[in-house]
Design a protein around this motif. Sequence first.
Motif, PDB file in Angstrom:
ATOM      1  N   GLU A  35      16.802  -2.496 -27.172  1.00  0.00           N
ATOM      2  CA  GLU A  35      16.090  -2.198 -25.942  1.00  0.00           C
ATOM      3  C   GLU A  35      14.668  -1.784 -26.316  1.00  0.00           C
ATOM      4  N   TYR A  36      13.705  -2.323 -25.578  1.00  0.00           N
ATOM      5  CA  TYR A  36      12.303  -2.043 -25.842  1.00  0.00           C
ATOM      6  C   TYR A  36      11.655  -1.476 -24.582  1.00  0.00           C
ATOM      7  N   TRP A  37      10.605  -0.671 -24.808  1.00  0.00           N
ATOM      8  CA  TRP A  37       9.866  -0.054 -23.701  1.00  0.00           C
ATOM      9  C   TRP A  37       8.378  -0.336 -23.847  1.00  0.00           C
ATOM     10  N   GLY A  38       7.727  -0.497 -22.709  1.00  0.00           N
ATOM     11  CA  GLY A  38       6.273  -0.585 -22.702  1.00  0.00           C
ATOM     12  C   GLY A  38       5.663   0.805 -22.725  1.00  0.00           C
ATOM     13  N   GLN A  39       4.323   0.829 -22.755  1.00  0.00           N
ATOM     14  CA  GLN A  39       3.614   2.098 -22.873  1.00  0.00           C
ATOM     15  C   GLN A  39       3.468   2.812 -21.532  1.00  0.00           C
ATOM     16  N   GLY A  40       3.722   2.101 -20.451  1.00  0.00           N
ATOM     17  CA  GLY A  40       3.617   2.691 -19.124  1.00  0.00           C
ATOM     18  C   GLY A  40       2.298   2.386 -18.456  1.00  0.00           C
ATOM     19  N   THR A  41       2.335   2.229 -17.136  1.00  0.00           N
ATOM     20  CA  THR A  41       1.119   2.017 -16.357  1.00  0.00           C
ATOM     21  C   THR A  41       1.196   2.889 -15.107  1.00  0.00           C
ATOM     22  N   GLN A  42       0.100   3.547 -14.811  1.00  0.00           N
ATOM     23  CA  GLN A  42       0.072   4.512 -13.703  1.00  0.00           C
ATOM     24  C   GLN A  42      -0.095   3.785 -12.370  1.00  0.00           C
ATOM     25  N   VAL A  43       0.742   4.166 -11.420  1.00  0.00           N
ATOM     26  CA  VAL A  43       0.605   3.710 -10.030  1.00  0.00           C
ATOM     27  C   VAL A  43       0.431   4.955  -9.172  1.00  0.00           C
ATOM     28  N   THR A  44      -0.677   5.000  -8.436  1.00  0.00           N
ATOM     29  CA  THR A  44      -0.959   6.138  -7.568  1.00  0.00           C
ATOM     30  C   THR A  44      -1.171   5.635  -6.150  1.00  0.00           C
ATOM     31  N   VAL A  45      -0.402   6.190  -5.224  1.00  0.00           N
ATOM     32  CA  VAL A  45      -0.491   5.794  -3.818  1.00  0.00           C
ATOM     33  C   VAL A  45      -0.993   6.988  -3.019  1.00  0.00           C
ATOM     34  N   GLN A  90      -3.964   2.652  -1.329  1.00  0.00           N
ATOM     35  CA  GLN A  90      -3.635   3.458  -0.167  1.00  0.00           C
ATOM     36  C   GLN A  90      -2.218   3.172   0.309  1.00  0.00           C
ATOM     37  N   SER A  91      -1.649   4.131   1.002  1.00  0.00           N
ATOM     38  CA  SER A  91      -0.316   3.957   1.569  1.00  0.00           C
ATOM     39  C   SER A  91      -0.284   2.699   2.443  1.00  0.00           C
ATOM     40  N   GLY A  92       0.759   1.902   2.247  1.00  0.00           N
ATOM     41  CA  GLY A  92       0.880   0.637   2.949  1.00  0.00           C
ATOM     42  C   GLY A  92       0.317  -0.544   2.189  1.00  0.00           C
ATOM     43  N   GLY A  93      -0.352  -0.281   1.095  1.00  0.00           N
ATOM     44  CA  GLY A  93      -0.953  -1.338   0.292  1.00  0.00           C
ATOM     45  C   GLY A  93       0.020  -1.979  -0.671  1.00  0.00           C
ATOM     46  N   SER A  94      -0.504  -2.881  -1.495  1.00  0.00           N
ATOM     47  CA  SER A  94       0.324  -3.636  -2.430  1.00  0.00           C
ATOM     48  C   SER A  94      -0.285  -3.617  -3.827  1.00  0.00           C
ATOM     49  N   LEU A  95       0.584  -3.744  -4.810  1.00  0.00           N
ATOM     50  CA  LEU A  95       0.189  -3.918  -6.207  1.00  0.00           C
ATOM     51  C   LEU A  95       1.193  -4.852  -6.860  1.00  0.00           C
ATOM     52  N   ARG A  96       0.743  -5.523  -7.917  1.00  0.00           N
ATOM     53  CA  ARG A  96       1.631  -6.370  -8.690  1.00  0.00           C
ATOM     54  C   ARG A  96       1.535  -5.971 -10.158  1.00  0.00           C
ATOM     55  N   LEU A  97       2.677  -5.587 -10.715  1.00  0.00           N
ATOM     56  CA  LEU A  97       2.755  -5.241 -12.126  1.00  0.00           C
ATOM     57  C   LEU A  97       3.251  -6.441 -12.928  1.00  0.00           C
ATOM     58  N   SER A  98       2.726  -6.558 -14.149  1.00  0.00           N
ATOM     59  CA  SER A  98       3.173  -7.604 -15.065  1.00  0.00           C
ATOM     60  C   SER A  98       3.548  -6.970 -16.389  1.00  0.00           C
ATOM     61  N   CYS A  99       4.513  -7.580 -17.056  1.00  0.00           N
ATOM     62  CA  CYS A  99       4.914  -7.118 -18.388  1.00  0.00           C
ATOM     63  C   CYS A  99       5.260  -8.339 -19.226  1.00  0.00           C
ATOM     64  N   PRO A 159       3.399   7.108  -0.733  1.00  0.00           N
ATOM     65  CA  PRO A 159       2.995   8.142  -1.704  1.00  0.00           C
ATOM     66  C   PRO A 159       4.117   8.508  -2.679  1.00  0.00           C
ATOM     67  N   GLU A 160       5.348   8.444  -2.233  1.00  0.00           N
ATOM     68  CA  GLU A 160       6.460   8.782  -3.133  1.00  0.00           C
ATOM     69  C   GLU A 160       6.712   7.730  -4.196  1.00  0.00           C
ATOM     70  N   ASP A 161       6.014   6.616  -4.125  1.00  0.00           N
ATOM     71  CA  ASP A 161       6.096   5.614  -5.187  1.00  0.00           C
ATOM     72  C   ASP A 161       5.165   5.953  -6.353  1.00  0.00           C
ATOM     73  N   THR A 162       4.354   6.969  -6.199  1.00  0.00           N
ATOM     74  CA  THR A 162       3.436   7.379  -7.262  1.00  0.00           C
ATOM     75  C   THR A 162       4.219   7.807  -8.496  1.00  0.00           C
ATOM     76  N   ALA A 163       3.904   7.181  -9.625  1.00  0.00           N
ATOM     77  CA  ALA A 163       4.615   7.446 -10.876  1.00  0.00           C
ATOM     78  C   ALA A 163       3.992   6.612 -11.986  1.00  0.00           C
ATOM     79  N   VAL A 164       4.429   6.893 -13.202  1.00  0.00           N
ATOM     80  CA  VAL A 164       4.148   5.981 -14.309  1.00  0.00           C
ATOM     81  C   VAL A 164       5.285   4.965 -14.351  1.00  0.00           C
ATOM     82  N   TYR A 165       4.932   3.706 -14.329  1.00  0.00           N
ATOM     83  CA  TYR A 165       5.919   2.626 -14.326  1.00  0.00           C
ATOM     84  C   TYR A 165       6.036   2.059 -15.734  1.00  0.00           C
TER      85      TYR A 165
END
Length: 119
Positions: free
Chosen positions: A107-117, A13-22, A87-93
């Motif tokens: 340069e290398y890329w990951g497969q992407g992870t969805q973040v939905t706010v 939800q808006s105002g919440g937190s997430l932590r991405l790892s790679c 909500p504007e942070d919603t994207a594939v990261y």
Amino acid sequence: QVQLVESGGGLVQSGGSLRLSCAASGVIFRIYGMGWYRQAPGNQRELVAVIKSGGRANYADSVKGRFAITNDNAKNTVYLQMNNLLPEDTAVYYCNADLATVRGREEYWGQGTQVTVSS
């Protein structure tokens, strides 16, 4: 073969937190830098944050003060702590890494992870 494996995306939800790892795996001689980019539907991929091996970080203006990028060189891993998500942070990261491997510097890329706010 070098791979970047991402984790930590999800719905919040808006105002919440997430932590991405790679985590970068494979034969890696040196990490010059790692970072995160994102792409929302209909938009171009954009830089979110990058961190050099020495710890110097740069952020997109839109995330300054809300997101924090850190790295663990011993684990070849980069993290993105995302607070006060909007909500504007919603994207594939996507994770990105500038590495020296048996193929040279690439340069290398990951497969992407969805973040939905949600609002």
